[in-house]
Write a protein that holds these residues in place. Structure first.
Motif, PDB file in Angstrom:
ATOM      1  N   GLU A 271       0.848  -1.199   0.000  1.00 31.94           N
ATOM      2  CA  GLU A 271       0.000   0.000   0.000  1.00 31.94           C
ATOM      3  C   GLU A 271       0.873   1.235   0.000  1.00 31.94           C
ATOM      4  O   GLU A 271       1.989   1.199   0.525  1.00 31.94           O
ATOM      5  CB  GLU A 271      -0.861   0.057   1.274  1.00 31.94           C
ATOM      6  N   TYR A 272       0.343   2.319  -0.530  1.00 29.07           N
ATOM      7  CA  TYR A 272       1.049   3.592  -0.403  1.00 29.07           C
ATOM      8  C   TYR A 272       1.209   3.897   1.082  1.00 29.07           C
ATOM      9  O   TYR A 272       0.276   3.698   1.857  1.00 29.07           O
ATOM     10  CB  TYR A 272       0.235   4.731  -1.038  1.00 29.07           C
ATOM     11  N   LYS A 273       2.394   4.389   1.465  1.00 30.31           N
ATOM     12  CA  LYS A 273       2.556   4.897   2.838  1.00 30.31           C
ATOM     13  C   LYS A 273       2.438   6.408   2.751  1.00 30.31           C
ATOM     14  O   LYS A 273       3.347   7.099   2.313  1.00 30.31           O
ATOM     15  CB  LYS A 273       3.904   4.491   3.439  1.00 30.31           C
ATOM     16  N   TYR A 274       1.266   6.905   3.127  1.00 31.69           N
ATOM     17  CA  TYR A 274       0.977   8.338   3.029  1.00 31.69           C
ATOM     18  C   TYR A 274       1.716   9.091   4.132  1.00 31.69           C
ATOM     19  O   TYR A 274       1.850   8.601   5.251  1.00 31.69           O
ATOM     20  CB  TYR A 274      -0.536   8.564   3.153  1.00 31.69           C
ATOM     21  N   ARG A 278      -1.992   9.728  11.597  1.00 27.26           N
ATOM     22  CA  ARG A 278      -2.942   8.636  11.720  1.00 27.26           C
ATOM     23  C   ARG A 278      -4.207   9.096  12.427  1.00 27.26           C
ATOM     24  O   ARG A 278      -4.153   9.861  13.377  1.00 27.26           O
ATOM     25  CB  ARG A 278      -2.295   7.527  12.537  1.00 27.26           C
ATOM     26  N   ARG A 293      -2.940   8.959  16.841  1.00 25.30           N
ATOM     27  CA  ARG A 293      -2.210   7.751  17.156  1.00 25.30           C
ATOM     28  C   ARG A 293      -1.957   7.638  18.662  1.00 25.30           C
ATOM     29  O   ARG A 293      -1.887   6.560  19.212  1.00 25.30           O
ATOM     30  CB  ARG A 293      -0.918   7.841  16.355  1.00 25.30           C
ATOM     31  N   GLU A 323      -5.070   7.330   7.402  1.00 25.88           N
ATOM     32  CA  GLU A 323      -4.047   8.369   7.424  1.00 25.88           C
ATOM     33  C   GLU A 323      -4.681   9.623   6.821  1.00 25.88           C
ATOM     34  O   GLU A 323      -5.252   9.557   5.729  1.00 25.88           O
ATOM     35  CB  GLU A 323      -2.836   7.911   6.586  1.00 25.88           C
ATOM     36  N   LYS A 429       1.786  -5.697   3.848  1.00 23.98           N
ATOM     37  CA  LYS A 429       0.968  -6.293   4.913  1.00 23.98           C
ATOM     38  C   LYS A 429       0.594  -7.734   4.587  1.00 23.98           C
ATOM     39  O   LYS A 429       0.262  -8.048   3.436  1.00 23.98           O
ATOM     40  CB  LYS A 429      -0.317  -5.477   5.093  1.00 23.98           C
ATOM     41  N   ARG A 440       3.771  -3.768  17.771  1.00 24.07           N
ATOM     42  CA  ARG A 440       4.563  -3.628  16.563  1.00 24.07           C
ATOM     43  C   ARG A 440       4.875  -5.055  16.103  1.00 24.07           C
ATOM     44  O   ARG A 440       6.024  -5.466  16.058  1.00 24.07           O
ATOM     45  CB  ARG A 440       5.846  -2.857  16.887  1.00 24.07           C
ATOM     46  N   LYS A 446       6.985  -1.351   7.095  1.00 25.68           N
ATOM     47  CA  LYS A 446       7.053  -0.152   6.253  1.00 25.68           C
ATOM     48  C   LYS A 446       8.385  -0.149   5.525  1.00 25.68           C
ATOM     49  O   LYS A 446       9.396  -0.608   6.065  1.00 25.68           O
ATOM     50  CB  LYS A 446       6.913   1.099   7.117  1.00 25.68           C
ATOM     51  N   LYS A 448      10.740   2.649   3.541  1.00 26.60           N
ATOM     52  CA  LYS A 448      10.914   4.020   3.050  1.00 26.60           C
ATOM     53  C   LYS A 448      12.397   4.307   2.895  1.00 26.60           C
ATOM     54  O   LYS A 448      13.220   3.648   3.530  1.00 26.60           O
ATOM     55  CB  LYS A 448      10.205   5.036   3.957  1.00 26.60           C
ATOM     56  N   ARG A 560       7.169  15.633  16.659  1.00 28.13           N
ATOM     57  CA  ARG A 560       6.261  14.491  16.566  1.00 28.13           C
ATOM     58  C   ARG A 560       5.172  14.666  17.612  1.00 28.13           C
ATOM     59  O   ARG A 560       5.115  13.938  18.593  1.00 28.13           O
ATOM     60  CB  ARG A 560       7.021  13.170  16.772  1.00 28.13           C
ATOM     61  N   LYS A 563       3.015  11.771  18.672  1.00 31.71           N
ATOM     62  CA  LYS A 563       3.542  10.639  19.440  1.00 31.71           C
ATOM     63  C   LYS A 563       3.555  10.956  20.932  1.00 31.71           C
ATOM     64  O   LYS A 563       3.642  12.105  21.334  1.00 31.71           O
ATOM     65  CB  LYS A 563       4.957  10.310  18.987  1.00 31.71           C
TER      66      LYS A 563
HETATM   67  P1  ATP Z   1       6.868   6.769  10.750  1.00 28.13           P
HETATM   68  O1  ATP Z   1       7.685   7.569  11.705  1.00 28.13           O
HETATM   69  O2  ATP Z   1       7.644   6.048   9.724  1.00 28.13           O
HETATM   70  O3  ATP Z   1       5.629   7.449  10.261  1.00 28.13           O
HETATM   71  P2  ATP Z   1       5.615   5.622  12.870  1.00 28.13           P
HETATM   72  O4  ATP Z   1       6.586   5.298  13.940  1.00 28.13           O
HETATM   73  O5  ATP Z   1       4.780   6.829  12.995  1.00 28.13           O
HETATM   74  O6  ATP Z   1       6.355   5.589  11.536  1.00 28.13           O
HETATM   75  P3  ATP Z   1       4.909   3.072  12.055  1.00 28.13           P
HETATM   76  O7  ATP Z   1       4.009   2.092  12.653  1.00 28.13           O
HETATM   77  O8  ATP Z   1       6.334   2.738  12.133  1.00 28.13           O
HETATM   78  O9  ATP Z   1       4.605   4.444  12.720  1.00 28.13           O
HETATM   79  O10 ATP Z   1       4.568   3.347  10.520  1.00 28.13           O
HETATM   80  C1  ATP Z   1       3.281   3.272  10.123  1.00 28.13           C
HETATM   81  C2  ATP Z   1       2.587   4.623  10.090  1.00 28.13           C
HETATM   82  O11 ATP Z   1       2.460   5.028   8.739  1.00 28.13           O
HETATM   83  C3  ATP Z   1       1.175   4.463  10.581  1.00 28.13           C
HETATM   84  O12 ATP Z   1       1.088   4.749  11.943  1.00 28.13           O
HETATM   85  C4  ATP Z   1       0.376   5.448   9.756  1.00 28.13           C
HETATM   86  O13 ATP Z   1       0.289   6.675  10.447  1.00 28.13           O
HETATM   87  C5  ATP Z   1       1.224   5.678   8.522  1.00 28.13           C
HETATM   88  N1  ATP Z   1       0.616   5.124   7.286  1.00 28.13           N
HETATM   89  C6  ATP Z   1       0.568   5.783   6.103  1.00 28.13           C
HETATM   90  N2  ATP Z   1      -0.003   5.022   5.154  1.00 28.13           N
HETATM   91  C7  ATP Z   1      -0.334   3.851   5.724  1.00 28.13           C
HETATM   92  C8  ATP Z   1      -0.944   2.652   5.240  1.00 28.13           C
HETATM   93  N3  ATP Z   1      -1.340   2.502   3.976  1.00 28.13           N
HETATM   94  N4  ATP Z   1      -1.119   1.632   6.122  1.00 28.13           N
HETATM   95  C9  ATP Z   1      -0.727   1.754   7.401  1.00 28.13           C
HETATM   96  N5  ATP Z   1      -0.143   2.858   7.909  1.00 28.13           N
HETATM   97  C10 ATP Z   1       0.063   3.909   7.089  1.00 28.13           C
END
Ligand code: ATP
Length: 596
Positions: A271-274, A278, A293, A323, A429, A440, A446, A448, A560, A563
């Protein structure tokens, strides 16, 4: 139950830094707490009167406390302020002032934890005309009724600064010991759990189950009550409530598309990671609630998203995971997270900022639908259900862009197309995996391009000089090691001189100022609240910082504010990154050896 008993526990907890000793003290206390006081006791041990899923937070201005203390003791506010400046802790000021006054005028009557709980709750939720006077009398009542030690803890609780070192992990373990594992073999002399290999596995599994229960319920009082009343049966059939957030599932990382495929298993969904933030979206009829989140309720900040969900999501009741990503209203292209992140905190002119920074939601998972809990359903099936209730509405909402394949070059091309579209990378996934709140687990990873990043919390800083005077210009950052924080370096680059260019020194200083808890010369100590993403070139072993590591060329990347302390990078992650990096370097060395 007497508040003095709880304060006895607080004293015991504050007198040790050992996690297991804290857990044991808390266990014994919980076992002897009467049923009707359990909920109050658990919240108060967390330094609050609310469950984690509730939106209210404790927060009372220092001024109001000084005034209440003056009313309760007859001491001048200026005198109290002076000793506050000297001691630096209003709780301690309350304790010593009351101790002095008590000998002459005040009389003491037992405080109950219910009374403390109720007064604090009323205090925090009270609004409107005459509320300041009422608040003052609620605080003063507690201060005049309790002992000086109780007053210290009342004040620290009201300030949201209990300082007991009891994190979620300690509380979870203490609840488990109290109600499921009362005879856990704890060797106090060696300060270790004396568990053989078999027992250890069983023990870890129980702790994990309790953690999972908490990740769904988001309320330690609920968890404790279930375990107390029903033992391990209480861990089954955890109810999901639409409107009450549950912890979100997190993902591990992979180094490449090939690595992602290997970790997740083929075929998997890419999937695209936007690059947004969250949102866990709860819909119950026309009522929509939005949680970040860290499970903060941000419904009021996003009336545009509420409207879209009300209008287009066809389920009567559901919880979906998405997202929210910024789009440029003119070009329709995605915007970087930093540009829209200000919407999360905005409390005023919300419609205006919503127009300027429109967002689109990419929905990627579903947790519940029309009374049905979907947590254990395989992702592939959850996704099909999601597609039946989330239509594609341009510039408003859509199911996340997904591609199922076991062909690596096709997956690689999809990854590239995601980057070209302005996204951060891709998620991979497992189609057969359940939804596991709070963990986790490797059900998804992911991928990137920039991987060397840490989320660290600011714990100190240094005031600048010359034209930077008045700003904090160097920031001491820490990672997490269990329930403690360990410093790992100082960050000064990446922050801008002017706010038009990004996060500026001035902005960061203003954010940190209310959290300054100590100053010595140009050095400041800061309560750990503000989390930042830091990129670096390399992790080095270093005796300078308590973590044992230091970052080479650390650079501030972004705030962040989505977080929480729970999400701060851990020392073991740092250790893993360090080991990986050594692995990488070793390979380079090996290669060059080969060439020579
Ligand atoms: P990062 O700092 O890389 O954003 P993170 O620590 O916030 O990561 P991770 O669980 O490591 O969180 O990475 C997944 C995050 O990416 C998710 O919490 C969500 O906010 C975002 N995201 C974007 N697109 C998607 C997707 N298609 N499916 C799931 N998560 C996605």
């Amino acid at each position: 139950m007497r508040y003095a008993d709880l304060c006895g526990l607080y004293d015991a907890l504050a007198s040790t830094t050992k996690r297991l000793e804290k857990t044991r003290a808390l266990q014994i206390f919980l076992q002897t707490t009467p049923k009707e006081s359990l909920r109050h006791a658990i919240y108060l041990c967390q330094g609050t009167v609310f469950a984690s899923h509730e939106k209210e937070k404790i927060g009372v201005a220092d001024r109001l406390i000084l005034k209440a203390l003056s009313i309760a003791t007859g001491a001048e506010e200026s005198e109290l302020e002076k000793s506050w400046k000297e001691i630096g802790d209003l709780g301690e000021v309350a304790r010593s002032t009351i101790q002095k006054k008590r000998q002459s005028t005040l009389f003491s009557q037992p405080l109950t934890i219910e009374k403390v709980f109720d007064n604090i709750k009323r205090l925090v939720t009270m609004e409107g005309e005459g509320s300041v006077e009422k608040k003052l009398s609620l605080i003063a009542e507690l201060l005049t009724s309790g002992s000086s030690n109780e007053a210290k803890y009342v004040i620290r609780t009201i300030l949201g600064d209990l300082r007991l070192g009891v994190g979620d992990g300690v509380l979870r373990d203490a609840i488990t010991w109290a109600f499921l594992y009362p005879d856990v073999p704890y060797n106090t002399e060696k300060n270790v759990l004396d568990l053989g290999e078999e027992c250890r596995k069983k023990y870890d599994a129980i702790i994990e189950e309790v953690q999972s229960a908490y990740d769904i319920l988001n309320d330690f009082a609920d968890v404790a009550q279930r375990l107390r009343d029903r033992g391990s049966e209480g861990l089954r059939n955890m109810p999901i409530h639409v409107g009450r957030p549950l912890k979100v599932m997190l993902f591990q990382k992979a180094d490449s598309v090939a690595d992602a495929k290997k970790q997740v298993g083929a075929p998997c969904a890419f999937e695209y990671k936007y690059d947004g933030f969250r949102l866990q979206i709860h819909k119950n009829g026309d009522t929509v609630a939005l949680f970040t989140r860290r499970l903060e309720d941000v419904t009021a900040q996003f009336p545009d998203i509420v409207g879209v969900v009300q209008r287009y999501v066809t389920a009567k009741q559901c919880i979906i995971d998405a997202e929210a990503v910024g789009i440029d209203p003119e070009s329709g292209k995605y915007r970087a997270f930093q540009e829209i992140s200000q919407r999360i905190k905005r409390r005023y002119n919300i419609d205006e900022i919503a127009q300027r920074f429109p967002v689109e939601i990419a929905v990627f998972d579903i947790i519940a639908k029309d009374g049905r809990d979907l947590l254990t359903m395989p992702f592939g099936e959850r996704r099909k259900i999601l597609e039946t209730i989330v239509p594609l509405i341009p510039r408003a909402m859509a199911p996340s862009k997904m591609f199922i394949t076991d062909n690596e070059s096709a997956a690689q091309a999809f990854y590239q197309s995601s980057l070209d579209a302005g996204n951060e990378g891709v998620m991979a996934k497992s189609i057969s995996a359940p939804y596991k709140p709070g963990s986790r687990v490797g059900f998804g990873v992911k991928v990137k391009p920039v991987m060397d990043a840490l989320d660290l919390v600011i714990v100190g800083g240094e005031w600048g000089e010359g034209k930077r005077a008045g700003w904090i210009t160097s920031f001491t950052v820490a990672c997490k090691d269990d329930d403690t924080l360990k410093e790992i370096g100082r960050v000064g680059t990446g922050i801008k001189e002017k706010s038009e260019e990004g996060v500026s020194f001035e902005e960061l200083t203003n954010l940190l100022r209310p959290h300054i808890v100590g100053e010595s010369g140009r050095q400041v100590t800061i309560k750990p609240e503000i989390i930042i993403e830091v990129h670096y070139e390399e992790i080095q072993v270093s005796p300078t910082y308590a973590s044992g590591f230091a970052l080479r060329f650390p650079r501030f990347v972004r705030l962040r504010d989505d977080k929480s302390l729970d999400d701060v990078s851990t020392l073991s992650q740092v250790q893993d990154l360090y080991d990986d990096q050594r692995g990488r370097n070793a390979n380079i060395d090996d290669a060059s050896d080969g060439l020579v």
